[in-house]
Design a protein around this motif. Sequence first.
Motif, short mmCIF file in Angstrom:
data_model
loop_
_atom_site.label_atom_id
_atom_site.label_comp_id
_atom_site.label_asym_id
_atom_site.label_seq_id
_atom_site.Cartn_x
_atom_site.Cartn_y
_atom_site.Cartn_z
N ASP A 59 0.81 -1.22 0.00
CA ASP A 59 0.00 0.00 0.00
C ASP A 59 0.84 1.27 0.00
O ASP A 59 0.30 2.38 0.00
CB ASP A 59 -0.92 0.01 1.23
CG ASP A 59 -1.94 -1.12 1.21
OD1 ASP A 59 -2.33 -1.51 0.10
OD2 ASP A 59 -2.31 -1.60 2.29
N THR A 60 2.16 1.12 0.02
CA THR A 60 3.04 2.29 0.11
C THR A 60 3.56 2.69 -1.27
O THR A 60 3.98 1.85 -2.06
CB THR A 60 4.23 2.00 1.03
OG1 THR A 60 3.75 1.59 2.32
CG2 THR A 60 5.10 3.24 1.20
N SER B 46 -2.04 6.03 0.26
CA SER B 46 -2.32 6.62 -1.04
C SER B 46 -3.67 6.18 -1.60
O SER B 46 -4.25 6.86 -2.44
CB SER B 46 -1.22 6.24 -2.04
OG SER B 46 -1.25 4.84 -2.28
N GLY B 47 -4.15 5.04 -1.15
CA GLY B 47 -5.40 4.50 -1.67
C GLY B 47 -5.23 3.86 -3.04
O GLY B 47 -6.21 3.45 -3.67
N TRP C 211 -0.87 15.43 -6.06
CA TRP C 211 -0.47 15.61 -4.65
C TRP C 211 1.04 15.44 -4.49
O TRP C 211 1.71 16.26 -3.84
CB TRP C 211 -1.20 14.59 -3.76
CG TRP C 211 -0.67 14.61 -2.35
CD1 TRP C 211 -1.05 15.45 -1.34
CD2 TRP C 211 0.36 13.76 -1.81
NE1 TRP C 211 -0.31 15.18 -0.20
CE2 TRP C 211 0.56 14.15 -0.47
CE3 TRP C 211 1.13 12.72 -2.33
CZ2 TRP C 211 1.49 13.52 0.35
CZ3 TRP C 211 2.07 12.11 -1.52
CH2 TRP C 211 2.24 12.51 -0.19
N ALA C 212 1.58 14.36 -5.07
CA ALA C 212 3.01 14.10 -4.96
C ALA C 212 3.83 15.23 -5.59
O ALA C 212 4.83 15.67 -5.03
CB ALA C 212 3.35 12.76 -5.62
N ARG C 213 3.40 15.70 -6.75
CA ARG C 213 4.07 16.82 -7.42
C ARG C 213 4.17 18.02 -6.51
O ARG C 213 5.21 18.70 -6.46
CB ARG C 213 3.29 17.19 -8.68
CG ARG C 213 3.73 18.47 -9.37
CD ARG C 213 2.60 19.06 -10.21
NE ARG C 213 1.46 19.46 -9.39
CZ ARG C 213 0.24 19.70 -9.85
NH1 ARG C 213 -0.02 19.56 -11.13
NH2 ARG C 213 -0.73 20.07 -9.02
N ARG D 86 2.53 10.37 -12.98
CA ARG D 86 1.32 9.66 -13.42
C ARG D 86 1.66 8.52 -14.38
O ARG D 86 1.11 7.42 -14.27
CB ARG D 86 0.36 10.65 -14.07
CG ARG D 86 -1.00 10.03 -14.41
CD ARG D 86 -2.02 11.10 -14.78
NE ARG D 86 -1.75 11.71 -16.07
CZ ARG D 86 -1.33 12.96 -16.26
NH1 ARG D 86 -1.09 13.74 -15.21
NH2 ARG D 86 -1.14 13.43 -17.48
N ARG D 87 2.57 8.77 -15.31
CA ARG D 87 2.95 7.71 -16.25
C ARG D 87 3.60 6.53 -15.52
O ARG D 87 3.35 5.36 -15.84
CB ARG D 87 3.90 8.27 -17.31
CG ARG D 87 3.23 9.18 -18.31
CD ARG D 87 4.20 9.61 -19.40
NE ARG D 87 3.56 10.52 -20.34
CZ ARG D 87 4.17 11.08 -21.38
NH1 ARG D 87 5.45 10.81 -21.60
NH2 ARG D 87 3.52 11.89 -22.19
N GLY D 88 4.46 6.84 -14.56
CA GLY D 88 5.11 5.78 -13.81
C GLY D 88 4.12 4.94 -13.03
O GLY D 88 4.20 3.71 -13.03
N LEU D 89 3.18 5.59 -12.36
CA LEU D 89 2.19 4.87 -11.58
C LEU D 89 1.25 4.07 -12.48
O LEU D 89 0.85 2.96 -12.12
CB LEU D 89 1.39 5.85 -10.72
CG LEU D 89 2.16 6.47 -9.55
CD1 LEU D 89 1.34 7.57 -8.89
CD2 LEU D 89 2.52 5.39 -8.52
#
Length: 265
Positions: A188-189, A209-210, A226-228, A253-256
């Motif tokens: 979850d991390t 993060s959900g 949020w991370a940005r 976003r692309r990485g995730l």
Amino acid sequence: MASIEKVVRPCSLEEAYVLNQERSRVVLGGFMWMKMGNRNIAEAIDLSGLGLDTIEESGEEFRIGSMCSLRSLELHEGIDKEFGGFVRDALHHIVGVQFRNGATVGGSVYGRFGFSDVLTCLMALDTYAELYKGGIVPLKEFAQMKPDTDILVRVIIKKDGRKASYQSQRNTRTDFPVIAAAVAVKGDTVYVAVGARPSKAGLVESTDSGLGQGSTNEEISKFSDWARDQFTYGSDMRAGGDYRKHLASVYIRRGLTELLGGEKA
């Protein structure tokens, strides 16, 4: 171009440490970035005789000597398999093969360069810096420490099962990155490292993060924004701060999306 008056080759880490206490001396590393300055170096300390150019693998970790070349790190089969090509993806953009054969892991990490793909990449993993006197320090903490006269012995990457993805933007293929983003997921991390802002890489992690496999594009996009926003962005000759901030969100976003599924970002 930098000039060197004398090169000394210590026979032990203790000798190297003692030598490095003098301001007129500097650890040589691969001498790839240092040579581009105009510094006059009275004595350069060459660690190449101390057996620090190897990568040792155990069931729990990789132990990478500070004199290991970036090319050796890039091509290491164990690291490539463990992290699914993540490290290779981060390193193969750096200038060219000839350069990566000379540049060292220790020089790249100890330098804490803002443009460093190496620091950004390793920070997203469970990575530690082993110092001769300072002991083992999490890389996130080491990156924030002021340079001192200790000797970086090796970099340690734990095999903790996290999956990672590396993204970067360059104005030309062999240029420094305009922005670099490394994301990793373990359970979850979520870990996000952003470098070339143009300041050195930083790391944020979220245990709530959900996000998970099958997360929607909307969920991934919301977390990416949020991370940005956890980082600051500045301007230099390569890009403006606002542009870097926009790119950071895109590449996080692309990485995730690559790691968690969903439509291509």
